[in-house]
Design an enzyme around this catalytic site. Sequence first.
Site, short mmCIF file in Angstrom:
data_model
loop_
_atom_site.label_atom_id
_atom_site.label_comp_id
_atom_site.label_asym_id
_atom_site.label_seq_id
_atom_site.Cartn_x
_atom_site.Cartn_y
_atom_site.Cartn_z
N ASP A 195 7.88 -4.99 4.13
CA ASP A 195 9.05 -4.47 4.84
C ASP A 195 10.33 -5.24 4.90
O ASP A 195 11.51 -4.90 4.63
CB ASP A 195 8.85 -3.82 6.23
CG ASP A 195 8.15 -2.54 6.35
OD1 ASP A 195 7.92 -1.87 5.05
OD2 ASP A 195 7.60 -2.15 7.19
N THR A 243 -9.02 1.37 10.07
CA THR A 243 -10.37 0.52 9.77
C THR A 243 -9.49 -1.09 9.60
O THR A 243 -10.47 -2.08 9.49
CB THR A 243 -11.16 0.80 8.51
OG1 THR A 243 -10.49 0.79 7.48
CG2 THR A 243 -11.65 2.28 8.93
#
Length: 210
Positions: free
Chosen positions: A204, A109
């Site tokens: 990351d 979502t």
Amino acid sequence: MLDHLTVVSHPLVQHKLTLMRERDTSTASFRKLLREISLLLAYEVTRELPMTTKRIETPLEAMDAPAIDGKKLALVSILRAGNGLLDGILELVPAARVGFVGLYRDPETLQPVQYYCKLPDRLEERLSIVVDPMLATGNSSVAAVDLLKKSGATNIRFLCLLAAPEGIARMKEAHPDVPIVTAAVDSHLNEHGYIVPGLGDAGDRMFGTK
Ligand code: URA
């Protein structure tokens, strides 16, 4: 009063951002660049703080010297990528109070899900600076500012490295009183909610995860 959107076009910021965007930039270099850039962005986001004077003695005579007025700043990092911006800013304002808001994006979502919130006290007396390197959909940023306002904050700024037009519009609609400071506004979001051309996943890249 800062404008709703400030893009920091300083050559040092732009050069460092280009290095950070490059795919082959290592985790170590990315981290170092982020730290350096966060110092430069901190300089911009703390512009126009209320000033006062304090009486001091130089070796030659007494003077009324400029000093920042009011209560300490509150820096609020949106976990986890916000911590990359936080470290550099804390170097410049080491006495700032620090809060953390843990929000992750539901990959389906793209809506923020809160898993942690710890904020400094007396936010109503402080200038709060919310930090997150990527203003993408704006959903996490809006949710973080909602939390701050519920806790009493009335004077809030948002600092990021890259912003998408979609995120800026979302913030402006939900929180028109919150000025945004960023190093660049990119083209658009892709279908996964990533900023294009962007720099990939900021968390990351700074923490060396995948
Ligand atoms: N978060 C990131 O780390 N990168 C993006 O491009 C968007 C959100």
